[in-house]
Design a protein around this motif. Structure first.
Motif, PDB file in Angstrom:
ATOM      1  N   LEU A  55      -5.824   4.577  -6.674  1.00 16.93           N
ATOM      2  CA  LEU A  55      -6.362   5.397  -6.414  1.00 16.93           C
ATOM      3  C   LEU A  55      -5.787   6.091  -6.927  1.00 16.93           C
ATOM      4  N   TYR A  56      -6.223   7.700  -8.161  1.00 14.40           N
ATOM      5  CA  TYR A  56      -5.648   7.955  -8.651  1.00 14.40           C
ATOM      6  C   TYR A  56      -6.145   9.935  -8.027  1.00 14.40           C
ATOM      7  N   GLU A  57      -4.760  10.756  -8.095  1.00 15.12           N
ATOM      8  CA  GLU A  57      -5.127  11.630  -7.478  1.00 15.12           C
ATOM      9  C   GLU A  57      -4.080  13.037  -8.085  1.00 15.12           C
ATOM     10  N   VAL A  58      -5.508  13.907  -8.699  1.00 15.49           N
ATOM     11  CA  VAL A  58      -5.045  14.753  -9.057  1.00 15.49           C
ATOM     12  C   VAL A  58      -3.682  16.561  -8.372  1.00 15.49           C
ATOM     13  N   GLY A  59      -2.882  16.474  -8.205  1.00 19.31           N
ATOM     14  CA  GLY A  59      -2.217  17.968  -7.663  1.00 19.31           C
ATOM     15  C   GLY A  59      -2.452  18.554  -8.625  1.00 19.31           C
ATOM     16  N   GLU A  60      -1.449  19.278  -9.291  1.00 20.39           N
ATOM     17  CA  GLU A  60      -1.648  20.383  -9.633  1.00 20.39           C
ATOM     18  C   GLU A  60      -2.649  19.856 -11.663  1.00 20.39           C
ATOM     19  N   ILE A  61      -2.742  21.215 -11.895  1.00 21.48           N
ATOM     20  CA  ILE A  61      -4.062  21.417 -13.593  1.00 21.48           C
ATOM     21  C   ILE A  61      -2.805  21.146 -14.505  1.00 21.48           C
TER      22      ILE A  61
ATOM     23  N   LYS B 123       0.977  -1.313  -0.176  1.00 22.24           N
ATOM     24  CA  LYS B 123       0.156   0.016  -0.090  1.00 22.24           C
ATOM     25  C   LYS B 123       0.343   1.541   0.058  1.00 22.24           C
ATOM     26  N   GLY B 124       0.295   1.927  -0.627  1.00 25.22           N
ATOM     27  CA  GLY B 124       0.948   3.560  -0.759  1.00 25.22           C
ATOM     28  C   GLY B 124       1.247   4.249  -2.381  1.00 25.22           C
ATOM     29  N   GLU B 125       1.825   4.815  -2.279  1.00 28.79           N
ATOM     30  CA  GLU B 125       1.767   5.652  -4.039  1.00 28.79           C
ATOM     31  C   GLU B 125       3.173   4.516  -4.387  1.00 28.79           C
ATOM     32  N   LEU B 126       2.723   4.254  -5.696  1.00 28.40           N
ATOM     33  CA  LEU B 126       3.172   3.766  -6.404  1.00 28.40           C
ATOM     34  C   LEU B 126       3.407   4.415  -7.628  1.00 28.40           C
ATOM     35  N   ALA B 127       3.413   5.385  -7.869  1.00 28.98           N
ATOM     36  CA  ALA B 127       3.793   6.300  -9.568  1.00 28.98           C
ATOM     37  C   ALA B 127       3.691   7.846  -9.207  1.00 28.98           C
TER      38      ALA B 127
ATOM     39  N   LYS C  15      -2.025   2.652  -3.527  1.00 34.28           N
ATOM     40  CA  LYS C  15      -2.815   1.688  -3.458  1.00 34.28           C
ATOM     41  C   LYS C  15      -3.717   2.238  -1.821  1.00 34.28           C
ATOM     42  N   THR C  16      -4.798   1.380  -1.744  1.00 31.53           N
ATOM     43  CA  THR C  16      -4.960   1.912  -0.364  1.00 31.53           C
ATOM     44  C   THR C  16      -5.097   0.629   0.656  1.00 31.53           C
ATOM     45  N   LYS C  17      -5.772   0.515   1.677  1.00 33.42           N
ATOM     46  CA  LYS C  17      -4.827  -0.047   2.720  1.00 33.42           C
ATOM     47  C   LYS C  17      -5.972  -1.061   2.455  1.00 33.42           C
TER      48      LYS C  17
END
Length: 382
Positions: free
Chosen positions: A155-161, A135-139, A148-150
């Protein structure tokens, strides 16, 4: 040897549990029964015993051997000879049958139901085996953080546009695998076995949220009226704003079926040569056949049973049911009589049942039976 001991040994022969030493003991009893010709009229008890054992062997072993007609001429010789033949056949029959049953049980136990697993292929070609990843950041690419969640979801999280329309990721499952992913726009997708979903790493700056599907998936689309969500399959293009629906596009199942759970969905052709469209409502299913879109009223729960952990065989063909089983248990199917494929089957049970339980359910619904050879299920008529 007394009659009780003879009966006990014959019973063991029938059951296939007789030991080598006991079989020698039984054969020795037969060797003392060689002067039958001289005792045709005197040893009625031995004759009756031999005939009774003969009948028991035939009945219990269910062997296609009849009582010899020559018994009237040489009663004991004929009975003994036939009896020895039946014993030999019964030993072979039960030994082979026991070995076959043992192998079948072992094969059944080796066939396991599917589970959580998938392969993630990033835009740069890197692949990540998700069931093995911690679990944790994959890329992290194009400002998009993939974690990857527990509970094992992606899960995809968008930072900057940023624009990532050319950075296409693909989530794919093999037979016996399923996986859940939350896309960059917060849409949740449940991917069934032997399926793949391709999508941009980010939908930012894109007018449409377009993904491509092979196989089957259940979508919970995040509502965004300014950016339609589009699912493309080999023959359908499904356009929604925010809704829940299931898409089955397995090639072996014949055609793509889109089943709506809530909201509304617009169905069209993937090919631009046909502009025909149809809008379906909850509880309806759309499919394309002969260059036309058809809409049927269905039980939507049947379509999403897989996502909820169940098999639901409701007025579908045996072939369709066996396709589901093949994909989930990672087995191959062989039909001894192809005409049986189109028979309808019914039933419902957990997808995590032992495969033997699933096959028994199908045996109850139709005049068919199954044999197992390694990783192959053979379908036969009864």
């Amino acid at each position: 040897m007394d009659e009780h001991k003879i009966n006990m040994l014959s019973d063991k022969i029938v059951k296939g549990t007789i030991s080598e030493q006991e079989m020698e003991e039984f054969n020795e009893w037969y060797s003392t029964y060689e002067n039958l010709e001289q005792n045709v009229t005197t040893d009625k008890n031995q004759e009756a015993l031999a005939e009774r054992l003969f009948k028991n062997i035939i009945t219990e072993a269910n062997l296609p051997v009849s009582k010899p007609r020559s018994i009237k001429i040489w009663p004991r010789i004929a009975v003994a000879a036939s009896f020895a033949l039946v014993f030999g056949m019964s030993i072979f029959y039960y030994t082979a049958k026991q070995a076959d049953q043992t192998r079948q049980i072992a094969d059944l136990n080796n066939i396991k139901p599917g589970g959580n697993g998938a392969l993630l292929t990033l835009a740069n070609g890197r692949t990540i085996r998700l069931d093995a990843a911690t679990k944790g950041e994959l890329a992290n690419e194009a400002g998009v953080r993939i974690t990857k969640t527990k509970d094992g979801q992606i899960l995809y999280e968008v930072g900057e546009i940023t624009s990532a329309k050319d950075k296409i990721n693909t989530l794919s499952t093999a037979k016996g695998e399923t996986y859940t992913i939350t896309l960059p726009d917060h849409t949740k997708v449940y991917l069934n076995s032997a399926s793949s979903l391709s999508y941009p790493a980010s939908f930012a700056t894109l007018k449409e949220r377009k993904v491509e599907l092979t196989g089957e998936a259940y979508f919970e689309v995040f509502k965004d009226s300014a950016h339609p969500f589009i699912v493309r399959t080999a023959d359908q293009e499904i356009k929604v704003l925010g809704t829940h629906f299931n898409v089955n596009s397995y090639k072996e199942d014949g055609n793509t079926k889109t089943t709506l759970i809530e909201g509304s969905v617009k169905i069209g052709f993937s090919s631009r040569t046909n502009e025909t469209e149809a809008i379906i409502k909850p509880g309806e299913q759309a499919y394309i056949k002969a260059n036309k879109i058809y809409v049927d009223q269905v039980n939507a729960e049947d379509a999403i049973a897989w996502k909820n952990g169940y098999f639901r065989f409701n007025n579908e063909t045996l072939e369709q049911a066996m396709n589901k089983i093949a994909r989930w248990y990672n087995v191959t199917i062989e039909y001894k009589d192809p005409t049986i494929k189109n028979r309808n089957v019914y039933g419902s049970l957990s997808r995590f049942s032992n495969i033997g339980v699933v096959l028994n359910l199908l045996e109850l619904t139709e005049a068919l039976k199954f044999e197992i050879e390694g990783n192959k299920i053979i379908v036969l008529k009864k």
